[in-house]
Design a protein around this motif. Structure first.
Motif, PDB file in Angstrom:
ATOM      1  N   SER B  65       0.735  -1.279   0.019  1.00  8.93           N
ATOM      2  CA  SER B  65      -0.007   0.068  -0.185  1.00  8.93           C
ATOM      3  C   SER B  65       0.742   1.370   0.133  1.00  8.93           C
ATOM      4  O   SER B  65       1.835   1.440   0.444  1.00  8.93           O
ATOM      5  N   SER B  66       0.407   2.446  -0.460  1.00 11.57           N
ATOM      6  CA  SER B  66       1.070   3.577  -0.669  1.00 11.57           C
ATOM      7  C   SER B  66       0.990   4.162   0.716  1.00 11.57           C
ATOM      8  O   SER B  66       0.235   3.834   1.738  1.00 11.57           O
ATOM      9  N   GLN B  67       1.908   5.352   1.025  1.00 11.94           N
ATOM     10  CA  GLN B  67       2.033   5.791   2.215  1.00 11.94           C
ATOM     11  C   GLN B  67       0.714   6.501   2.612  1.00 11.94           C
ATOM     12  O   GLN B  67       0.226   6.493   3.734  1.00 11.94           O
ATOM     13  N   GLU B  82      -4.584   2.578  -2.761  1.00  9.94           N
ATOM     14  CA  GLU B  82      -3.645   2.718  -3.544  1.00  9.94           C
ATOM     15  C   GLU B  82      -2.602   2.067  -3.554  1.00  9.94           C
ATOM     16  O   GLU B  82      -2.192   1.537  -2.532  1.00  9.94           O
ATOM     17  N   SER B  84       1.349   0.607  -4.061  1.00 10.40           N
ATOM     18  CA  SER B  84       2.549   1.113  -4.456  1.00 10.40           C
ATOM     19  C   SER B  84       3.662  -0.124  -3.911  1.00 10.40           C
ATOM     20  O   SER B  84       3.479  -0.723  -2.919  1.00 10.40           O
ATOM     21  N   ALA B  86       6.871   0.463  -3.520  1.00  8.74           N
ATOM     22  CA  ALA B  86       8.019   1.340  -3.104  1.00  8.74           C
ATOM     23  C   ALA B  86       8.775   0.823  -2.032  1.00  8.74           C
ATOM     24  O   ALA B  86       9.985   0.643  -1.638  1.00  8.74           O
ATOM     25  N   ALA B 277       8.851   4.870   1.164  1.00  2.00           N
ATOM     26  CA  ALA B 277       7.572   4.030   1.452  1.00  2.00           C
ATOM     27  C   ALA B 277       7.558   4.242   3.104  1.00  2.00           C
ATOM     28  O   ALA B 277       8.391   4.720   3.602  1.00  2.00           O
TER      29      ALA B 277
END
Lengths: 357, 316
Positions: B65-67, B82, B84, B86, B277
């Protein structure tokens, strides 16, 4: 095939008495281990009083015939020799005032001084108590779960669903303790999922991972999450050995579902349950070492110190090698005695082959 | 419980009912279960399955998951937002975690190979009761299951051999599992004697019999034992704590412990710049990395368990 398993069985039953060095077992009437011949050789050698030279010749013949088999076992024997038997000898440090600078040859012998120190140490007895409490608690709250789960799974009619659920519940057994504790930390820890939703709803957060009072429950639920699923495998095997005709006959006679479980399923599991209980008894001084090492810092030594961690912290961490080795040796010897007692009990119950896990 | 979980649960439930109706071969004498009993069973099983898969679900989801999504969830993510990767990019970018993964992979591969060779040879060598020195060798092995020397002498031995900070210290002390040898041996002993006999008559040596006849017949049990050994090496944590002082040589489990349980921050976690991240994602990514090899191998070996372990259970 049949002869193979039979003779193996024989050698196993010999195993018990040889280790106890008692001569009470009926199986010890067989020939001594080194001269146990194959059936064809048996006809020639056994029973003849003047068989000594021939036996030796026979041994040479057998060696020539089997030398590649012996050769194959050597790597494993060598590894065990170095990493299992040499440390057994290394336990002499328990009788010494060991110092790493002079090594085992240079360290003075002090007799049983370390042992008297250990046995007079309240911390040691505290670790023993903790160990036994954890064992007893897990016996009551962990042990029955795989049995219940196995019976439940066995009652599923669809084989596909059954194997799908098996695949899921076996999985955590293959996770490391670090991983299991990490997962619990993420769910129940101070910043974990549980507290996250408690706080979101305006409640007081609770930190289960660091609370010594509930540590016993935490340990047991981790053990259940990791291994209860795997535990059902043995019971499923035992369940599949029950003759379905028994169920049918009982059903025809009017026995309902519960009655059939009580009168057929559970008796069918009896021998496995007895066996596992006995093994657990023999293993009662060993409770999840890695699991406890990982959480000892979080909950404190008071709740999390068990025998194995006591040995590690006194011996390796504090550098009191001889003291730790003495405590470890006491644990090893008591465990050995417990296993042998458990073995005897197993024989009383008519079970055999309790030499392995 | 989130919506996703609920949907999943209800899906599971309907699937259960359908399968029970279609794939069923309920014997004629068995009464149909009551609706209550059936519902209870389904509820218990769904709860069991969720208890295993639920935590894994949220951990995997958080790691990707994104930040922003993680901040909104306030920690672990239950509802996908979202996505991610990263976190994975960051930890696999040649830092401590990458190193640890390589160490773990190397130790696991080497260790499993050595263990399998040694164990298969030993199990085959002991598979014919009555052969020369069979019983004494078997006893030599079995005694180690009853009595283990303990941590202190083991440590003194390893340090005496100069293996502290050596990867061999993570492999050799646990390379032989007598339990696994017994399972293999039980299987080898069950192989039809006639086949082995005819191989011998045809002039095959024991080595050739093992490699060309016995092993090809024992693929299932070999796979299970290899998994047991592999998982053992991959999961080993304490021997690294004991024998490895050089933090550059730590395997993944030790790194996992320091990041997730001891609160050491994952490298890169501090600079919360754009694209970096979030801390939880990094932690979860390390957890997932530690699980992936097991999840990759497990499905292929899992179906053989019952057989492999049943033999062990019967013998044990």
């Amino acid at each position: 095939m049949a002869t193979g398993t039979e003779s193996e069985h024989g050698s196993r039953q010999q195993g018990g008495p040889t280790l106890t060095t008692s001569s009470t077992a009926p199986a010890s009437a067989a020939a001594p281990p080194t001269t146990t011949p194959r059936p064809d050789a048996a006809r020639r050698s056994v029973g003849s009083v003047t068989a000594r030279p021939r036996l030796r010749a026979n041994r040479r013949v057998r060696f020539r015939r089997d030398r590649s088999l012996v050769l194959m076992t050597l790597p494993a024997v060598a590894l065990l020799g170095v990493f299992a038997y040499v440390p057994m000898l290394g336990n002499v440090v328990a009788f010494q005032d060991y110092s790493p600078y002079v090594g085992i040859p240079g360290s003075p012998f002090v007799g049983f001084e370390n042992f008297t120190r250990v046995l007079a140490d309240p911390d040691f007895w505290h670790a023993v108590t903790n160990t036994l409490v954890i064992t007893a608690f897990q016996l009551v709250f962990f042990f029955p779960i795989p049995i219940a789960l196995a019976i439940l799974l066995n009652s599923l009619v669809s084989p596909r669903l059954r194997s799908a659920i098996q695949a899921v519940v076996y999985l955590p057994h293959f996770f490391s303790w670090v991983l299991v504790v990490s997962v619990f930390q993420q769910i129940f820890g101070g910043a974990g999922l549980l507290n996250q939703s408690l706080r979101a709803n305006g409640w007081q957060a609770v930190d289960i991972m660091t609370n010594p009072d509930t540590f016993l429950f935490l340990l047991t639920s981790q053990a259940i999450w990791k291994d209860a699923g795997w535990g059902i495998i043995v019971f499923l095997a035992a369940l599949s050995a029950i003759d379905p005709a028994q169920y049918e006959a009982a059903a025809v006679d009017g026995a309902g579902r519960w009655k059939r479980t009580w009168h057929i399923t559970l008796p069918g599991l009896r021998s496995v349950i007895v066996l596992l209980l006995i093994l657990r008894l023999g293993d009662s001084l060993t409770v999840g070492f890695e699991q406890l090492i990982l959480q000892r810092d979080a909950v404190g030594a008071d709740a999390a110190e068990v025998l194995d961690t006591f040995v590690y912290y006194t011996g390796v961490q504090n550098g009191d090698w001889s003291y730790g080795a003495a405590a470890g040796l006491i644990k090893g010897l008591v465990s050995l005695a417990l296993i042998l007692v458990a073995n005897k009990i197993a024989h009383i119950f008519g079970e055999s082959g309790v030499y392995s896990k | 419980m989130s919506i996703i979980d609920k949907v999943q649960a209800s899906k599971n439930t309907t699937a259960t009912f359908r399968k029970q109706r279609t794939g069923a071969e309920r014997p004629a004498w068995e009464e149909e279960p009551s609706a209550l009993g059936r519902a209870g069973k389904v509820i218990i099983l769904v709860m069991v399955v969720l208890a295993v898969l639920g935590p894994l679900y949220t951990i995997v989801l958080t790691s990707i998951s994104s930040q922003a999504t993680i901040t909104r969830a306030g920690g672990l993510v239950l509802i996908p937002g979202e996505i991610s990767f990263a976190a994975y990019q960051q930890i696999l970018d040649g830092g401590v975690v990458t190193r640890a993964v390589l160490v773990s992979v190397g130790v696991t591969a080497t260790g499993t190979f050595i263990s399998m060779v040694v164990s298969i040879l030993c199990a085959y060598g002991l598979s014919r009761p009555g052969s020369f020195a069979h019983t004494p060798i078997l006893f030599t092995l079995l005694i180690t299951m009853f009595f283990s020397a303990g941590i202190i002498p083991a440590y003194l031995l390893v340090s005496g051999l100069g293996l502290i900070n050596s990867y061999w210290a993570l492999i050799l002390p646990g390379a032989v599992s007598v339990f696994n040898i017994i399972i293999l041996r039980g299987f080898f002993m069950g192989i039809d004697k006639g086949i082995l006999e005819s191989a011998r008559i045809d002039g095959a040596s024991e080595w050739r019999t093992l490699s060309q006849i016995v092993l090809p017949m024992s693929k299932a049990v070999t796979a299970v034992i290899a998994l047991f050994y592999g998982v053992g090496y991959w999961n080993a944590f304490f021997n690294a704590v004991l024998y490895i002082n050089d933090s550059a040589k730590n395997p993944l489990q030790v790194v996992l412990r320091s990041y997730v349980l001891q609160g050491v921050s994952v490298p890169g976690q501090v600079d919360v710049g754009t694209g970096a991240a979030a801390g939880p994602a990094l932690q979860m990514a390390v957890i997932v990395l530690a699980t992936i090899p097991i999840l990759l191998v497990y499905p292929f070996v899992q179906k053989h368990f019952t057989k492999g372990v049943m033999i062990g259970a019967v013998k044990g």
